[in-house]
Design a protein around this motif. Structure first.
Motif, mmCIF file in Angstrom:
data_model
loop_
_atom_site.group_PDB
_atom_site.id
_atom_site.type_symbol
_atom_site.label_atom_id
_atom_site.label_comp_id
_atom_site.label_asym_id
_atom_site.label_seq_id
_atom_site.Cartn_x
_atom_site.Cartn_y
_atom_site.Cartn_z
ATOM 1 N N LEU A 186 0.831 -1.207 0.000
ATOM 2 C CA LEU A 186 0.000 0.000 0.000
ATOM 3 C C LEU A 186 0.868 1.261 0.000
ATOM 4 C CD1 LEU A 186 -2.789 -1.110 2.493
ATOM 5 C CD2 LEU A 186 -3.051 -0.692 0.038
ATOM 6 N N VAL A 187 1.928 1.262 0.797
ATOM 7 C CA VAL A 187 2.831 2.411 0.848
ATOM 8 C C VAL A 187 3.544 2.578 -0.493
ATOM 9 C CG1 VAL A 187 4.947 3.304 1.925
ATOM 10 C CG2 VAL A 187 3.131 2.341 3.346
ATOM 11 N N SER A 188 3.992 1.468 -1.083
ATOM 12 C CA SER A 188 4.688 1.559 -2.372
ATOM 13 C C SER A 188 3.743 2.028 -3.475
ATOM 14 C CB SER A 188 5.325 0.221 -2.745
ATOM 15 O OG SER A 188 4.355 -0.730 -3.138
ATOM 16 N N SER A 189 2.485 1.655 -3.391
ATOM 17 C CA SER A 189 1.498 2.115 -4.375
ATOM 18 C C SER A 189 1.271 3.619 -4.236
ATOM 19 C CB SER A 189 0.173 1.373 -4.193
ATOM 20 O OG SER A 189 0.349 -0.003 -4.411
ATOM 21 N N ALA A 190 1.168 4.084 -3.006
ATOM 22 C CA ALA A 190 0.998 5.526 -2.766
ATOM 23 C C ALA A 190 2.239 6.290 -3.228
ATOM 24 C CB ALA A 190 0.735 5.785 -1.282
ATOM 25 N N ALA A 191 3.411 5.716 -3.006
ATOM 26 C CA ALA A 191 4.651 6.365 -3.455
ATOM 27 C C ALA A 191 4.698 6.453 -4.972
ATOM 28 C CB ALA A 191 5.860 5.596 -2.935
ATOM 29 N N LEU A 192 4.231 5.422 -5.654
ATOM 30 C CA LEU A 192 4.213 5.434 -7.116
ATOM 31 C C LEU A 192 3.292 6.529 -7.647
ATOM 32 C CD1 LEU A 192 5.233 4.114 -9.693
ATOM 33 C CD2 LEU A 192 3.348 2.482 -9.514
ATOM 34 N N VAL A 193 2.139 6.678 -7.035
ATOM 35 C CA VAL A 193 1.214 7.741 -7.440
ATOM 36 C C VAL A 193 1.837 9.110 -7.152
ATOM 37 C CG1 VAL A 193 -1.024 8.802 -6.945
ATOM 38 C CG2 VAL A 193 -0.849 6.317 -7.186
ATOM 39 N N ALA A 194 2.437 9.268 -5.983
ATOM 40 C CA ALA A 194 3.024 10.552 -5.590
ATOM 41 C C ALA A 194 4.173 10.952 -6.510
ATOM 42 C CB ALA A 194 3.508 10.480 -4.150
ATOM 43 N N VAL A 195 5.029 10.008 -6.868
ATOM 44 C CA VAL A 195 6.171 10.348 -7.712
ATOM 45 C C VAL A 195 5.704 10.677 -9.132
ATOM 46 C CG1 VAL A 195 6.891 8.068 -8.556
ATOM 47 C CG2 VAL A 195 8.602 9.784 -8.080
ATOM 48 N N ASN A 196 4.603 10.110 -9.581
ATOM 49 C CA ASN A 196 4.046 10.489 -10.882
ATOM 50 C C ASN A 196 3.509 11.916 -10.846
ATOM 51 O OD1 ASN A 196 3.874 8.475 -13.230
ATOM 52 N ND2 ASN A 196 3.624 7.199 -11.417
ATOM 53 N N ILE A 197 2.878 12.280 -9.745
ATOM 54 C CA ILE A 197 2.400 13.658 -9.589
ATOM 55 C C ILE A 197 3.580 14.630 -9.567
ATOM 56 C CG2 ILE A 197 1.262 15.252 -7.977
ATOM 57 C CD1 ILE A 197 -0.565 12.832 -7.222
ATOM 58 N N LEU A 198 4.637 14.268 -8.849
ATOM 59 C CA LEU A 198 5.830 15.114 -8.807
ATOM 60 C C LEU A 198 6.492 15.211 -10.178
ATOM 61 C CD1 LEU A 198 7.474 14.077 -5.428
ATOM 62 C CD2 LEU A 198 6.535 16.313 -6.032
ATOM 63 N N ASP A 199 6.445 14.139 -10.948
ATOM 64 C CA ASP A 199 7.035 14.172 -12.285
ATOM 65 C C ASP A 199 6.297 15.173 -13.173
ATOM 66 O OD1 ASP A 199 8.704 13.438 -14.459
ATOM 67 O OD2 ASP A 199 7.169 12.042 -15.168
ATOM 68 N N VAL A 200 4.984 15.176 -13.093
ATOM 69 C CA VAL A 200 4.213 16.142 -13.873
ATOM 70 C C VAL A 200 4.555 17.560 -13.413
ATOM 71 C CG1 VAL A 200 1.891 17.017 -14.319
ATOM 72 C CG2 VAL A 200 2.330 14.564 -14.436
ATOM 73 N N HIS A 201 4.614 17.766 -12.107
ATOM 74 C CA HIS A 201 4.926 19.099 -11.579
ATOM 75 C C HIS A 201 6.319 19.558 -11.993
ATOM 76 C CE1 HIS A 201 6.147 22.091 -8.528
ATOM 77 N NE2 HIS A 201 4.911 22.511 -8.717
ATOM 78 N N SER A 202 7.277 18.658 -11.932
ATOM 79 C CA SER A 202 8.665 19.030 -12.234
ATOM 80 C C SER A 202 8.899 19.255 -13.723
ATOM 81 C CB SER A 202 9.630 17.958 -11.725
ATOM 82 O OG SER A 202 9.519 16.773 -12.503
ATOM 83 N N SER A 203 8.017 18.767 -14.562
ATOM 84 C CA SER A 203 8.194 18.886 -16.016
ATOM 85 C C SER A 203 7.489 20.086 -16.620
ATOM 86 C CB SER A 203 7.678 17.620 -16.696
ATOM 87 O OG SER A 203 8.411 16.498 -16.287
ATOM 88 N N ARG A 204 6.608 20.723 -15.885
ATOM 89 C CA ARG A 204 5.828 21.837 -16.440
ATOM 90 C C ARG A 204 6.733 22.938 -16.968
ATOM 91 N NH1 ARG A 204 1.915 24.252 -12.474
ATOM 92 N NH2 ARG A 204 3.865 24.424 -11.380
ATOM 93 N N GLY A 205 6.448 23.361 -18.191
ATOM 94 C CA GLY A 205 7.182 24.469 -18.794
ATOM 95 C C GLY A 205 8.504 24.092 -19.428
ATOM 96 N N LEU A 206 8.940 22.853 -19.266
ATOM 97 C CA LEU A 206 10.223 22.429 -19.826
ATOM 98 C C LEU A 206 10.028 21.797 -21.199
ATOM 99 C CD1 LEU A 206 11.807 20.753 -16.672
ATOM 100 C CD2 LEU A 206 12.210 23.058 -17.537
ATOM 101 N N ARG A 207 11.112 21.668 -21.935
ATOM 102 C CA ARG A 207 11.075 20.921 -23.187
ATOM 103 C C ARG A 207 10.917 19.447 -22.835
ATOM 104 N NH1 ARG A 207 11.336 23.165 -27.600
ATOM 105 N NH2 ARG A 207 11.989 21.316 -28.736
ATOM 106 N N GLU A 208 10.176 18.728 -23.645
ATOM 107 C CA GLU A 208 9.884 17.314 -23.370
ATOM 108 C C GLU A 208 10.449 16.450 -24.486
ATOM 109 O OE1 GLU A 208 9.031 13.988 -21.741
ATOM 110 O OE2 GLU A 208 8.527 15.813 -20.650
ATOM 111 N N ALA A 209 11.245 15.453 -24.108
ATOM 112 C CA ALA A 209 11.845 14.554 -25.093
ATOM 113 C C ALA A 209 10.865 13.474 -25.552
ATOM 114 C CB ALA A 209 13.096 13.905 -24.506
ATOM 115 N N ASN A 210 9.911 13.132 -24.701
ATOM 116 C CA ASN A 210 8.940 12.098 -25.043
ATOM 117 C C ASN A 210 7.838 12.709 -25.912
ATOM 118 O OD1 ASN A 210 6.947 10.126 -25.130
ATOM 119 N ND2 ASN A 210 7.114 9.609 -22.963
ATOM 120 N N PRO A 211 7.710 12.260 -27.172
ATOM 121 C CA PRO A 211 6.699 12.863 -28.043
ATOM 122 C C PRO A 211 5.263 12.624 -27.575
ATOM 123 C CG PRO A 211 7.742 10.985 -29.120
ATOM 124 C CD PRO A 211 8.484 11.228 -27.845
ATOM 125 N N LEU A 212 5.041 11.604 -26.769
ATOM 126 C CA LEU A 212 3.694 11.376 -26.252
ATOM 127 C C LEU A 212 3.288 12.412 -25.216
ATOM 128 C CD1 LEU A 212 3.738 7.493 -25.814
ATOM 129 C CD2 LEU A 212 2.574 8.811 -27.586
#
Length: 128
Positions: A20-46
């Motif tokens: 359960l903790v690892s699942s919550a961590a996976l969701v949290a790190v995905n949210i942080l990834d979106v936050h940390s990428s805002r406004g930057l150039r993106e290498a992934n075309p998707l």
């Protein structure tokens, strides 16, 4: 024999809370990834828009679908086969995914801030 009796009586599995903790961590790190990428150039075309910048809405939808599907698959498999203890395997998988994505997040936060969109001189308010 004792472990068989524990499974029959519905004793809690030792790795369930960790999963359960690892699942919550996976969701949290995905949210942080979106936050940390805002406004930057993106290498992934998707995950980029026509100008090559990070597309936040598309990323939220895609990352949410992938992460949600991954966690739904885990839940479904664990419910379909309760006799097998998948909690440990999925805890490790979630931790590995969180760790690797966490490295990307740390890299993104270490990058210089994206330049702000300056207002062209002819549209800027006059300073008297």
């Amino acid at each position: 024999m004792a472990s068989t009796l524990g499974a029959e009586t519905g004793a809690p599995r030792p790795w369930k809370k960790r999963w359960l903790v690892s699942s919550a961590a996976l969701v949290a790190v995905n949210i942080l990834d979106v936050h940390s990428s805002r406004g930057l150039r993106e290498a992934n075309p998707l995950l980029s828009d026509a100008s090559g910048r990070f597309a936040t809405r598309r990323a939220v939808l895609l990352k949410g679908a992938i992460t949600g599907g991954f966690l739904a698959f885990q839940c479904r498999l664990m419910r379909a086969h309760p006799e097998k203890d998948y909690y440990r395997v999925f805890t490790v998988a979630n931790a590995m995914a969180s760790g690797s994505l966490g490295a990307v997040v740390a890299h993104n936060y270490a990058l210089p801030a994206a330049p702000s969109r300056a207002v062209p001189a002819h549209l800027a308010p006059a300073l008297d």
